[in-house]
Scaffold this active site. Structure first.
Site, PDB file in Angstrom:
ATOM      1  CG  ASN A   1      48.077  39.658  49.815  1.00 37.83           C
ATOM      2  OD1 ASN A   1      48.965  40.602  49.940  1.00 37.83           O
ATOM      3  ND2 ASN A   1      46.553  39.939  49.472  1.00 37.83           N
TER       4      ASN A   1
ATOM      5  CB  VAL B   1      40.135  48.005  40.545  1.00 38.32           C
ATOM      6  CG1 VAL B   1      39.889  46.576  39.894  1.00 38.32           C
ATOM      7  CG2 VAL B   1      40.529  48.887  39.264  1.00 38.32           C
TER       8      VAL B   1
ATOM      9  N   PRO C   1      34.087  43.114  48.295  1.00 35.84           N
ATOM     10  CG  PRO C   1      34.213  45.356  49.191  1.00 35.84           C
ATOM     11  CD  PRO C   1      34.119  44.105  49.719  1.00 35.84           C
TER      12      PRO C   1
END
Length: 408
Positions: free
Chosen positions: A213, A311, A308
């Site tokens: 990104n 946080v 996964p």
């Protein structure tokens, strides 16, 4: 002694019988989360070995002006610039006399002359030597020359190795460490360990392609600098970015979300505050080709599997740190942010609208809204550096509130 967290202490050891106490002093300073580098005179090595101090400090011991390896590395001038404070313990009458008269005839005196850092000496000598007019004149001269940058810790009164009784004993290491701490101000995060994830992750498709990104890591790195300046010992778990590592901050480089998760689980074990500022890829390729995929046909399909949630994983541990998340959204920012705050068991979440190019990825400024409990606070557009200072103070305040047993 929280003020010593993250401080760089250059410990000089001279040739007195009290040199053996330097080992305990290093332990006390390290326990307070200071970084310690040791410089020894030739005579000091007759009382305690460099190997002992290296094992305790975790850093090579410096003792020679003519060490080619040291000069090719940090060098004596760089070592002088490195220190936040120079502490000489024990400081013999000989060392004090040589320093007073500007003699840079060994590595330690040279460093003291070349450094602009405060200097603290811990006198240790026979009581008659301490009382001698020349020694007292030398101490006074140091006070006159260096002013507020000079400090004398001790000496203490008591029985001495030679059998005499009187002033001249080096202060105990715990007292020296406490005196050092008093020279530094206590900030909002003093003594705390902060872990921050930053930047993007890269999820490999084949050896030359990946999914990623636009995150630059600028916000995470700015938060790290602000947390460091607030007194914390800071670790960044960083995806691939084009940013220099901040001074006095530990940087752990990772590529993928899986690597970032593994590093986060390891680092959270000893951290007080965990700030997830990284833009972690939500998905990764189900299979990674071992060789470059050749172009064939008009279309290509890649099966993806969910990564996964880092946080959320940290926040739902049995004994989690104080976890702060980020929500980079393009619409309904407040709604999505509050949803993540609750569903991921976060203490706070920082939300921003990345659809606005002026405050989105790669920009040097940002505007965010912070949510915690039923509360929220808006921060107008400002530089990421200035914003980070504001955010760290808010996080520090909420951490303190959360840590108070009466609020639980």
């Amino acid at each position: 002694m929280q003020q010593l967290c993250n401080k760089r202490i250059l410990l000089g050891i001279t040739g007195g019988i009290a040199a053996y106490k330097a080992a305990e002093l290093v332990r006390e300073l390290r326990k307070a989360k200071a970084e310690v580098r040791v410089v020894m005179t030739t005579a000091a090595q007759e009382f305690i070995t460099p190997l002992t101090l290296q094992a305790l400090s975790g850093n090579p011991v410096h003792y020679s002006m003519l060490d080619p390896e040291a000069e090719a590395g940090m060098g004596h001038i760089e070592l002088a610039r490195w220190a936040d404070i120079i502490v000489v313990a024990p400081a013999t009458a000989d060392f004090i006399a040589r320093l007073t008269h500007g003699m840079g005839n060994d590595l330690l005196t040279t460093l003291c002359l070349a450094s602009e850092a405060p200097l603290a000496i811990c006198p240790a000598m026979n009581q008659a030597m301490w009382r001698d007019e020349m020694t007292q004149a030398n101490i006074q001269r140091l006070i006159d020359i260096k002013g507020k940058k000079f400090h004398s810790f001790g000496p203490a009164d008591g029985e001495q190795a030679c059998g005499d009784v009187g002033p001249g004993r080096m202060l105990e290491p715990t007292l020296i460490a406490e005196q050092c701490a008093k020279l530094f101000t206590s900030n909002s995060l003093s003594g705390l360990d902060v872990v921050i994830t930053a930047g993007p992750t890269r999820e490999a498709i084949d050896p030359v392609r990946f999914i990623s990104n636009h995150s630059s890591g600028k916000m995470g790195y700015a938060l790290a600098e602000a947390a460091r300046d607030a007194g914390a010992r800071v670790t960044i778990i960083s995806g691939p970015v084009r940013l220099d590592a901040p001074e006095k901050v530990t940087v752990i480089q990772v590529e993928s979300a899986s690597e970032m998760l593994a590093a986060s689980l390891e680092q959270q074990k000893n951290c007080d505050i965990f700030i997830a500022a990284a833009a972690v890829a939500d998905y990764r390729p189900l299979q990674v080709a071992q060789q470059k995929i050749k172009k064939a046909g008009e279309q290509m399909q890649i099966a993806l599997v969910k990564n996964p949630d880092i946080v959320a994983t940290i926040a739902t541990l049995d004994t989690p740190p104080f976890v702060v998340g980020f929500a980079a959204e393009t619409q309904d920012v407040a709604t999505y942010a509050r949803g993540k705050l609750e569903s991921k068991n976060l203490k706070m979440i920082i939300a921003n609208d990345v659809s606005n190019a002026d405050i989105g990825f790669n920009s040097d400024s940002n505007s965010v809204t912070v949510f915690w409990g039923e509360n929220q606070q808006d921060f107008p557009r400002m530089s990421k550096s200035a914003l980070s200072n504001e955010l760290i103070e808010l996080i520090a305040h909420q951490y303190t509130v959360n840590s108070n047993p009466e609020n639980k």
